[in-house]
Design a protein around this motif. Structure first.
Motif, PDB file in Angstrom:
ATOM      1  N   SER A   1       0.825  -1.211   0.000  1.00 55.51           N
ATOM      2  CA  SER A   1       0.000   0.000   0.000  1.00 55.51           C
ATOM      3  C   SER A   1       0.859   1.261   0.000  1.00 55.51           C
ATOM      4  N   PHE A   2       1.873   1.292   0.858  1.00 49.88           N
ATOM      5  CA  PHE A   2       2.703   2.486   0.999  1.00 49.88           C
ATOM      6  C   PHE A   2       3.527   2.770  -0.258  1.00 49.88           C
ATOM      7  N   VAL A   3       3.826   1.739  -1.028  1.00 46.61           N
ATOM      8  CA  VAL A   3       4.602   1.935  -2.258  1.00 46.61           C
ATOM      9  C   VAL A   3       3.687   2.232  -3.441  1.00 46.61           C
ATOM     10  N   LEU A   4       2.645   1.420  -3.618  1.00 51.26           N
ATOM     11  CA  LEU A   4       1.826   1.544  -4.822  1.00 51.26           C
ATOM     12  C   LEU A   4       0.922   2.773  -4.826  1.00 51.26           C
ATOM     13  N   VAL A   5       0.491   3.241  -3.661  1.00 47.94           N
ATOM     14  CA  VAL A   5      -0.401   4.410  -3.643  1.00 47.94           C
ATOM     15  C   VAL A   5       0.299   5.658  -4.187  1.00 47.94           C
ATOM     16  N   PRO A   6       1.485   6.052  -3.656  1.00 49.49           N
ATOM     17  CA  PRO A   6       2.134   7.238  -4.239  1.00 49.49           C
ATOM     18  C   PRO A   6       2.561   7.036  -5.686  1.00 49.49           C
ATOM     19  N   VAL A   7       3.050   5.837  -6.003  1.00 46.18           N
ATOM     20  CA  VAL A   7       3.440   5.566  -7.390  1.00 46.18           C
ATOM     21  C   VAL A   7       2.224   5.666  -8.307  1.00 46.18           C
ATOM     22  N   GLY A   8       1.105   5.099  -7.869  1.00 49.07           N
ATOM     23  CA  GLY A   8      -0.105   5.125  -8.681  1.00 49.07           C
ATOM     24  C   GLY A   8      -0.644   6.530  -8.891  1.00 49.07           C
ATOM     25  N   ILE A   9      -0.637   7.340  -7.842  1.00 49.01           N
ATOM     26  CA  ILE A   9      -1.141   8.715  -7.955  1.00 49.01           C
ATOM     27  C   ILE A   9      -0.282   9.523  -8.924  1.00 49.01           C
ATOM     28  N   ILE A  10       1.031   9.449  -8.749  1.00 46.59           N
ATOM     29  CA  ILE A  10       1.934  10.250  -9.583  1.00 46.59           C
ATOM     30  C   ILE A  10       1.905   9.780 -11.033  1.00 46.59           C
ATOM     31  N   SER A  11       1.929   8.463 -11.245  1.00 46.28           N
ATOM     32  CA  SER A  11       1.916   7.960 -12.620  1.00 46.28           C
ATOM     33  C   SER A  11       0.596   8.287 -13.317  1.00 46.28           C
ATOM     34  N   THR A  12      -0.500   8.302 -12.560  1.00 45.31           N
ATOM     35  CA  THR A  12      -1.791   8.672 -13.149  1.00 45.31           C
ATOM     36  C   THR A  12      -1.792  10.135 -13.585  1.00 45.31           C
ATOM     37  N   VAL A  13      -1.238  11.003 -12.751  1.00 47.57           N
ATOM     38  CA  VAL A  13      -1.141  12.422 -13.116  1.00 47.57           C
ATOM     39  C   VAL A  13      -0.286  12.585 -14.372  1.00 47.57           C
ATOM     40  N   GLU A  14       0.854  11.895 -14.419  1.00 47.10           N
ATOM     41  CA  GLU A  14       1.731  12.001 -15.592  1.00 47.10           C
ATOM     42  C   GLU A  14       1.045  11.484 -16.856  1.00 47.10           C
ATOM     43  N   GLY A  15       0.354  10.362 -16.726  1.00 48.54           N
ATOM     44  CA  GLY A  15      -0.319   9.804 -17.886  1.00 48.54           C
ATOM     45  C   GLY A  15      -1.431  10.695 -18.396  1.00 48.54           C
ATOM     46  N   LEU A  16      -2.235  11.238 -17.476  1.00 51.13           N
ATOM     47  CA  LEU A  16      -3.328  12.128 -17.881  1.00 51.13           C
ATOM     48  C   LEU A  16      -2.789  13.421 -18.480  1.00 51.13           C
ATOM     49  N   GLN A  17      -1.665  13.903 -17.943  1.00 49.75           N
ATOM     50  CA  GLN A  17      -1.049  15.100 -18.518  1.00 49.75           C
ATOM     51  C   GLN A  17      -0.575  14.826 -19.947  1.00 49.75           C
ATOM     52  N   ALA A  18       0.041  13.656 -20.151  1.00 51.34           N
ATOM     53  CA  ALA A  18       0.501  13.291 -21.493  1.00 51.34           C
ATOM     54  C   ALA A  18      -0.661  13.152 -22.465  1.00 51.34           C
ATOM     55  N   ALA A  19      -1.836  12.785 -21.935  1.00 54.26           N
ATOM     56  CA  ALA A  19      -3.026  12.649 -22.778  1.00 54.26           C
ATOM     57  C   ALA A  19      -3.713  13.985 -23.032  1.00 54.26           C
ATOM     58  N   GLY A  20      -3.204  15.055 -22.399  1.00 56.30           N
ATOM     59  CA  GLY A  20      -3.774  16.379 -22.616  1.00 56.30           C
ATOM     60  C   GLY A  20      -4.986  16.684 -21.769  1.00 56.30           C
ATOM     61  N   VAL A  21      -5.155  15.962 -20.658  1.00 57.39           N
ATOM     62  CA  VAL A  21      -6.286  16.215 -19.757  1.00 57.39           C
ATOM     63  C   VAL A  21      -5.971  17.444 -18.908  1.00 57.39           C
ATOM     64  N   GLY A  22      -6.790  18.468 -19.023  1.00 55.05           N
ATOM     65  CA  GLY A  22      -6.464  19.760 -18.440  1.00 55.05           C
ATOM     66  C   GLY A  22      -6.538  19.844 -16.931  1.00 55.05           C
ATOM     67  N   PHE A  23      -7.477  19.123 -16.300  1.00 51.75           N
ATOM     68  CA  PHE A  23      -7.702  19.343 -14.870  1.00 51.75           C
ATOM     69  C   PHE A  23      -6.551  18.848 -13.992  1.00 51.75           C
ATOM     70  N   VAL A  24      -5.614  18.065 -14.552  1.00 54.48           N
ATOM     71  CA  VAL A  24      -4.490  17.589 -13.743  1.00 54.48           C
ATOM     72  C   VAL A  24      -3.305  18.552 -13.791  1.00 54.48           C
ATOM     73  N   LYS A  25      -3.432  19.667 -14.519  1.00 52.97           N
ATOM     74  CA  LYS A  25      -2.293  20.577 -14.681  1.00 52.97           C
ATOM     75  C   LYS A  25      -1.747  21.097 -13.347  1.00 52.97           C
ATOM     76  N   PRO A  26      -2.599  21.518 -12.381  1.00 54.34           N
ATOM     77  CA  PRO A  26      -2.037  21.979 -11.102  1.00 54.34           C
ATOM     78  C   PRO A  26      -1.197  20.906 -10.409  1.00 54.34           C
ATOM     79  N   ALA A  27      -1.675  19.668 -10.427  1.00 62.75           N
ATOM     80  CA  ALA A  27      -0.906  18.580  -9.814  1.00 62.75           C
ATOM     81  C   ALA A  27       0.363  18.306 -10.610  1.00 62.75           C
ATOM     82  N   ALA A  28       0.259  18.351 -11.937  1.00 61.66           N
ATOM     83  CA  ALA A  28       1.433  18.108 -12.780  1.00 61.66           C
ATOM     84  C   ALA A  28       2.490  19.185 -12.571  1.00 61.66           C
ATOM     85  N   ASP A  29       2.054  20.427 -12.337  1.00 53.75           N
ATOM     86  CA  ASP A  29       3.004  21.514 -12.092  1.00 53.75           C
ATOM     87  C   ASP A  29       3.797  21.278 -10.808  1.00 53.75           C
ATOM     88  N   LEU A  30       3.170  20.644  -9.827  1.00 61.61           N
ATOM     89  CA  LEU A  30       3.870  20.351  -8.571  1.00 61.61           C
ATOM     90  C   LEU A  30       4.947  19.286  -8.764  1.00 61.61           C
TER      91      LEU A  30
END
Length: 431
Positions: free
Chosen positions: A364-393
């Motif tokens: 849980s402690f490993v996959l949760v942060p990895v999953g959250i960050i990789s999801t933000v990166e993937g959605l950003q690469a797909a051009g999904v706008g609402f993740v931009k604030p998280a992607a900027d961080l």
């Protein structure tokens, strides 16, 4: 040896051969670092995936047994969808089209691709629904044929290079290793190792090996044999791309490089042999993927039976394949940016789990942060706008430019889980 060759055949999908040439073309004189990164994800991680399956004595179901039931099902559905109807299966059709038909007709069109896709997946559907002995015969002879063809290409690369190594792109000069690492995601072999590792384990069991340590040992040996074979293939194809700048200055994809090289070195007979072998190999791979999806979905989502899921998966594959190879690869990348880091984390934790006092907490402690960050990166690469604030961080985290921004948070999560577990153990001993 036999299990090792089977493992090699399992991972050597014809669709995978298009990636090293394009990577080599981009890398040019920086090929060494780029191909090392590619081999790490395209060869090393699948090997670790096979070993992880051997350690737990099964495949995806065993690997995810520490997940909550609904999360395990969701993770499994996403993986099977990726290696099945949404990405890997459509790729078998478009690679067959690019290497099997396009070199002979010259110009591509949406009509010819659509007609080819319909015909290709009609055959796939028939064989997946009624496999019989025909598919066994195809699989028995086509994989050796593909190995022979790739061997001839490798010899051609060594003895008849089409020019010196070209200039490296800027990305390869600054981040060659990490670019190669991420390009290796597209082989999907790490996902394949997780899903189909049980096939290798069962093959070892069928030879009378049941002791868990011996199974792990034989799985490791089989993985090494497969890894050596895959490395040779990828190195040869990568070098082909690096020395092909005189053939094509700006290739659209790796299939174009392979086709032009084979035509230049082997002539028309080489193109015919390559086309026939790749189409049959991709056909065999697609049938295997559709059969696996039918078996999985009919078991986990039984509102449709095996045949129903095979039909649905095949229809989706046929529709998606019509976007063409370049667009399909562009669609695939964001999804792999989400899935692959989580698959890597799952394999690493699984390899450590017999040494952990609380493996579920570590997972849980490993996959949760990895999953959250990789999801933000993937959605950003797909051009999904609402993740931009998280992607900027994420820009402020280490290894962001290298494409491994998820790595340090995952490691910190693992350290935190270990410290909490160690603290509890100390408290229990003092009580």
């Amino acid at each position: 040896m036999a299990t090792g060759l089977m493992t090699f055949a399992l991972f050597l999908g014809a669709g995978n051969i298009i990636f090293p040439p394009l990577l080599g073309h981009m890398a040019g004189t920086e090929l060494t670092m780029a191909i090392l990164g590619f081999l790490l994800t395209g060869v090393g991680l699948p090997l670790l995936g096979v070993i992880a399956c051997a350690k737990v004595g099964g495949g995806l179901e065993k690997l995810t047994d520490l997940f909550p039931k609904n999360i395990a099902l969701l993770f499994s559905v996403v993986l099977f969808s990726a290696i099945g109807p949404f990405f890997a299966s459509p790729r078998t059709a478009v690679v067959s089209y690019e290497l099997g038909l396009l070199p002979f007709i010259g110009e591509s069109s949406s009509t010819t691709l659509a007609l080819f896709s319909v015909g290709f997946f009609a055959v796939v559907l028939y064989l997946a629904l009624f496999p019989g002995k025909l598919l066994d015969a195809i699989g028995k002879y086509i994989t050796p044929m593909l190995v022979v063809v790739l061997g001839l290409i490798a010899l051609g690369v060594v003895f008849f290079p089409q020019g010196p190594m070209g200039e490296a792109s800027e990305a390869m000069i600054t981040h060659g290793f990490f670019t190669g690492f991420r390009e290796g995601y597209q082989t999907m072999d790490t996902l394949g190792a997780i899903v189909f590792g049980v096939v290798i384990i069962n093959a070892i069991h069928s030879r009378g090996v049941t002791d868990s340590k011996q199974v792990a040992r034989y799985a490791f040996i089989a993985g090494i044999i497969a890894s050596v074979g895959l490395s040779i293939v990828y190195l040869a194809l990568g070098y082909m791309g690096a020395t092909s700048h005189s053939l094509v200055a700006n290739p659209e994809n790796g299939a174009q490089i392979i086709s032009l090289f084979v035509d230049a070195v082997f002539g028309s007979w080489g193109k015919v042999l390559l086309a026939a072998t790749v189409i049959m190999a991709c056909l065999t791979t697609a049938v295997g993927l559709m059969s696996a999806c039918g078996s999985f979905f009919s078991k986990e989502l039984p509102f449709m039976g095996y045949k129903g899921w095979v039909i649905v998966s095949t229809l989706i594959s046929a529709l998606i394949s019509n976007v063409g190879l370049n667009d399909l690869l562009a669609i695939t990348i964001p999804a792999l940016l989400i899935i692959y880091p989580m698959a890597i984390a799952l394999i690493v934790v699984t390899l450590m789990r017999d040494r952990l006092t609380n493996p579920s907490q570590m997972m849980s402690f490993v996959l949760v942060p990895v999953g959250i960050i990789s999801t933000v990166e993937g959605l950003q690469a797909a051009g999904v706008g609402f993740v931009k604030p998280a992607a900027d961080l994420l820009v402020y985290l280490p290894l962001q430019q290298e494409g491994l921004v998820w790595l340090l948070p995952g490691m910190l999560g693992g350290v935190m889980a270990y410290l909490i577990s160690a603290g509890r153990r100390t408290s229990e001993q003092m009580a």
